[in-house]
Design an enzyme around this catalytic site. Structure first.
Site, PDB file in Angstrom:
ATOM      1  N   ARG A  78       0.852  -1.192   0.000  1.00 55.82           N
ATOM      2  CA  ARG A  78       0.000   0.000   0.000  1.00 55.82           C
ATOM      3  C   ARG A  78       0.889   1.243   0.000  1.00 55.82           C
ATOM      4  O   ARG A  78       1.979   1.227   0.593  1.00 55.82           O
ATOM      5  CB  ARG A  78      -0.879   0.000   1.249  1.00 55.82           C
ATOM      6  CG  ARG A  78      -1.873   1.143   1.252  1.00 55.82           C
ATOM      7  CD  ARG A  78      -2.576   1.307   2.598  1.00 55.82           C
ATOM      8  NE  ARG A  78      -3.487   2.429   2.538  1.00 55.82           N
ATOM      9  CZ  ARG A  78      -3.935   3.103   3.587  1.00 55.82           C
ATOM     10  NH1 ARG A  78      -3.557   2.751   4.803  1.00 55.82           N
ATOM     11  NH2 ARG A  78      -4.741   4.119   3.425  1.00 55.82           N
ATOM     12  N   HIS A  79       0.409   2.298  -0.637  1.00 56.31           N
ATOM     13  CA  HIS A  79       1.148   3.575  -0.591  1.00 56.31           C
ATOM     14  C   HIS A  79       1.386   4.006   0.858  1.00 56.31           C
ATOM     15  O   HIS A  79       0.704   3.550   1.776  1.00 56.31           O
ATOM     16  CB  HIS A  79       0.370   4.657  -1.338  1.00 56.31           C
ATOM     17  CG  HIS A  79      -0.988   4.904  -0.748  1.00 56.31           C
ATOM     18  ND1 HIS A  79      -1.178   5.595   0.421  1.00 56.31           N
ATOM     19  CD2 HIS A  79      -2.209   4.501  -1.159  1.00 56.31           C
ATOM     20  CE1 HIS A  79      -2.456   5.623   0.699  1.00 56.31           C
ATOM     21  NE2 HIS A  79      -3.114   4.952  -0.231  1.00 56.31           N
ATOM     22  N   GLY A  80       2.324   4.940   1.045  1.00 54.81           N
ATOM     23  CA  GLY A  80       2.655   5.423   2.387  1.00 54.81           C
ATOM     24  C   GLY A  80       1.725   6.533   2.854  1.00 54.81           C
ATOM     25  O   GLY A  80       0.679   6.800   2.234  1.00 54.81           O
TER      26      GLY A  80
END
Ligand SMILES: *[C@@H]1O[C@H](CO)[C@@H](O)[C@H](O)[C@H]1NC(C)=O
Ligand SMILES: *[C@@H]1O[C@H](CO)[C@@H](O)[C@H](O)[C@H]1NC(C)=O
Length: 451
Positions: A83-85
């Site tokens: 998942r993106h940060g």
């Protein structure tokens, strides 16, 4: 731990007093991390799940890799769904924050008004923040230490990197490559059919996303007694009438604490409005939404991830296939960067985090020990790792979530034989046809509910 805060409009002043007490060297100390930091659902920081990273983001625990001790094994492939940060709020949430700050500005109990200024602007719309870039760089470096033979410089051109088209994901896959190679050199592809499969599944869009009654448990809980009690308490502390603090604005106040923590590492004054009980109620509200929108609540949500499921297993099949010494070596790693909405349906499809009783508006009390906690499963920079080993008895597969071992449902070993994993998921490998499952209901066909 911060003592249970006093109730009433003096609350924020009391909290400020504690802060000043700490600055002047007397106790009790206010921890830097708000006491409710683990309850933010998908807005939880990765280091709440792995607290040792707060001290040292480079720390690698090599004993999470668990091929059988008696068998000589070496890793031959890594698939990582990431998942993106940490990111800014989306424009919709920024507008809520604006309405909340206007409400507080006009209110009687004005402590927050003098202690907090709204610094969010709509153009921030969901973009990755600096902290989010650091999370992905650090994750890449830890994985390179854990899998030196796979994520090596010499393998660079054979590692595949794919990302959702959303800005925060593209920035994340870039940061991941910076972490691996120590320089901004990018070679990822954008693939929304793989990483935003939900956008291509009419059955999901019509049956769940655009269907108000699909999320009725969430709506009931938002207007139910538990959330009402929290609203009453928070409204009193803010000095506003309860009916003006809508469930949306209550949630905005809660998430302000999370955003100021995840973006600025700040202990926001908004945090002091919520004690642990209140935070758990709002955590449940968020989990209910994820459960009914992206997870076990509706079978179509997990079935929409079939294209990603098949992609992963095709990659693993290829990597585990016996080879002659003259054959090209397998793809060492496949890095797939998407969203919480990418991970949750896939994990659900794999049969994970399925509690015996569905999460509903009326069983909050009995769900305290539930396994479905989105803050533990899908915080910022969450990652599902599938490690294929070459072992004496044949290929083995280990799964890790957020860098901790996780077993396949129904299988005993940490790293079972790959053929046993395939047998376990035979029904999906032979079926799980997104084209069929995703046909829209409006088309007259009954939804395919078989898994
Ligand atoms: C390292 O990982 C193992 C296996 O998951 C776990 O039991 C142990 O607590 C971890 N150690 C640290 C310091 O996190
Ligand atoms: C909307 O959701 C409800 C409840 O899950 C379901 O019974 C109904 O069939 C759905 N409507 C559509 C158009 O899919």
């Amino acid at each position: 731990m911060f003592p249970a805060p006093p109730r009433g409009p003096r609350l924020v002043l009391a909290a400020l007093g504690l802060l000043l007490a700490r600055l002047s060297g007397s106790s009790p100390p206010v921890p830097d991390v708000p006491h409710i930091a683990a309850y933010f659902g998908t807005k939880t920081r990765y280091e709440e799940v792995n607290p040792h990273l707060r001290r040292d983001p480079a720390f690698v625990n090599a004993s999470v890799l668990k091929p059988p001790a008696g068998e000589r094994c070496s890793p031959v492939h890594l698939t990582a769904v990431i998942r993106h940060g940490s990111r800014y709020p989306t424009a919709r949430n920024i507008r809520r924050i604006q309405r909340l700050s206007e409400l507080v500005r006009d209110s009687a109990g004005g402590e927050l008004r003098s202690r907090w200024e709204n610094w969010f602007t709509e153009d921030m719309d969901g973009q990755l923040v600096m902290k989010g870039r650091a999370e992905l760089r650090q994750l890449a470096r830890r994985l390179a230490v854990l899998f030196p033979s796979l994520l090596s410089e010499e393998n660079r051109l054979r590692i595949s990197l794919r990302s959702s088209s959303k800005h925060r994901c593209v920035s994340s896959v870039e940061a991941f490559q910076e972490g691996l190679w120590g320089r901004p050199e990018y070679r990822h592809e954008v693939d929304d059919r793989l990483l935003r499969f939900f956008d291509f599944c009419p059955g999901f869009l019509e049956g769940v996303e655009q269907n108000r009654s699909a999320l009725q448990e969430v709506e009931r809980f938002r207007h139910g007694p538990e959330v009402d009690a929290v609203r009453r308490r928070v409204a009193a502390q803010l000095g506003v009438a309860q009916q003006r603090l809508t469930p949306d604005l209550l949630e905005a106040a809660f998430f302000l604490c999370s955003y100021e923590l995840s973006i600025r590492s700040a202990h926001s004054p908004w945090c002091f409005l919520f004690d642990e009980d209140a935070a758990q109620v709002l955590e449940y509200q968020g989990d209910l939404k994820q459960y009914w929108k992206r997870s076990h609540g509706h079978v179509i949500s997990s079935l929409s991830s079939c294209p990603l499921f098949h992609h992963i297993f095709r990659t693993l099949d290829r990597a585990g296939r016996p080879r002659r010494s003259t054959d090209a070596p397998p793809e060492p790693a496949s890095i797939l960067v998407g969203h919480a909405e990418t991970l949750l349906p896939l994990l659900s499809l794999l049969g994970l985090y399925k509690d015996p009783t569905p999460l509903t508006a009326t069983n909050y009390q009995s769900q305290h020990g539930r396994s479905f906690r989105s803050g533990v499963i899908a915080p910022y920079a969450a990652n599902l790792l599938l490690v294929l080993y070459d072992c004496q008895r044949g290929p083995r597969l280990q799964m890790l979530l957020n860098e901790a071992p996780l077993r396949f449902p129904g299988l005993e070993d940490d790293a079972p034989l790959y053929r046993d994993v395939r047998a376990q998921y035979r029904h999906l490998l032979d079926g799980c046809d997104a084209n069929k499952a995703c046909e829209s209901r409006a088309g007259g066909r009954q939804p395919n509910t078989e898994l």
